[in-house]
Motif scaffolding. Structure first.
Motif, short mmCIF file in Angstrom:
data_model
loop_
_atom_site.label_atom_id
_atom_site.label_comp_id
_atom_site.label_asym_id
_atom_site.label_seq_id
_atom_site.Cartn_x
_atom_site.Cartn_y
_atom_site.Cartn_z
N ARG A 116 -14.64 -0.52 34.50
CA ARG A 116 -15.88 -0.32 33.73
C ARG A 116 -15.59 -0.40 32.24
N CYS A 136 -26.70 -9.73 34.18
CA CYS A 136 -26.34 -9.16 32.87
C CYS A 136 -24.93 -9.58 32.51
N CYS A 146 -29.35 -8.92 29.40
CA CYS A 146 -29.64 -9.50 30.71
C CYS A 146 -30.65 -10.64 30.57
N ALA A 177 -24.26 -9.14 38.75
CA ALA A 177 -25.50 -8.77 39.44
C ALA A 177 -25.23 -7.38 39.99
N GLY A 178 -25.78 -6.36 39.34
CA GLY A 178 -25.39 -5.00 39.67
C GLY A 178 -23.96 -4.79 39.23
N SER A 179 -23.08 -4.43 40.17
CA SER A 179 -21.66 -4.30 39.84
C SER A 179 -20.83 -5.41 40.49
N THR A 180 -21.50 -6.48 40.92
CA THR A 180 -20.80 -7.61 41.52
C THR A 180 -20.61 -8.71 40.49
#
Length: 235
Positions: A116, A136, A146, A177-180
């Motif tokens: 992160r 994003c 984003c 895309a999100g945390s991917t």
């Protein structure tokens, strides 16, 4: 500072690319190591400022990262933009100019990998985002923003175009895309943040890495503690 990204063949039939993005011994105390993750600002060969896409391990257990291919060439040094006094953290191991990505091999004794950076976390690698999804990015110049996904405009099988704001120095920024992690920032068309942004998909990069069986093959993102580290040049 920074180099211009070369126009790639799949863009040649479109509008001209008007700007490209550039944009000793280990420490004894691990708490002093620079924290590096997707979205961190990096300096290559002491001249080129770019953004790290992600950090993790390959199938040989090496600590590796990715950034845009036009940011550096094999053998060039990599430093942390926010902690330059930490010295050389690693070196570019390979650079693919067709897909415009580079592999960095980091010294595990000199880096604290993080999943992160700021508000962007990376927990997995996934397939390309498609219209009308929103993705994003975290860049060392423009921070986090984003935009809608336009898709693979020229059906190259390797690119995704989006409406995100990117500027020089954001090259290599993770697209999530999100945390991917679904891609990286490589270039933009137009003026300033008008866009669109053009990037290579992580699916294409991962497939190429695995095919080479070299540094970075079998890449998996780091699963480090949430460090909440700000990227240089943006929130």
């Amino acid at each position: 500072m920074g180099n211009l990204a070369p126009a790639r063949w799949s863009l040649s039939a479109a509008v001209a690319l008007t700007a490209a993005l550039t944009a000793g011994a280990g420490r004894a105390d691990a708490a002093d190591l620079p924290i590096i993750g997707g979205g961190s600002g990096i300096v290559i060969a002491n001249t080129t400022e770019c953004t790290l896409t992600t950090i993790g391990h390959d199938d040989a257990g090496r600590l590796v990262g990715l950034t845009a291919g036009h940011c550096g060439e094999p053998g060039q040094s990599v430093l942390s933009e926010t902690d330059p006094n930490a010295g050389v953290l690693g070196r570019v191991a390979a650079s693919n100019h067709d897909l415009d990505y580079a592999v960095i091999e980091f010294d595990p004794d000199r880096v604290a990998p993080s999943d992160r950076v700021g508000s962007v976390s990376i927990t997995a690698v996934g397939g390309p985002a498609r219209f009308p999804a929103t993705v994003c990015k975290k860049g060392r110049t423009t921070g986090t923003n984003c935009g809608v996904v336009w898709g693979d405009v020229f059906a190259s099988g390797t690119e995704t175009w989006t409406q995100m704001c990117v500027l020089p120095g954001d090259s290599g920024a993770p697209v999530v895309a999100g945390s991917t992690l679904v891609g990286m920032v490589n270039a933009y068309l137009g003026v300033g943040c008008v866009g669109p942004e053009v990037g290579t998909t992580m699916a294409a990069i991962a497939a190429d890495l695995d095919a080479t069986h070299g540094v970075g093959a079998g890449f998996q993102p780091a699963r480090g503690a949430d460090q909440g580290v700000p990227a240089a040049g943006g929130s």
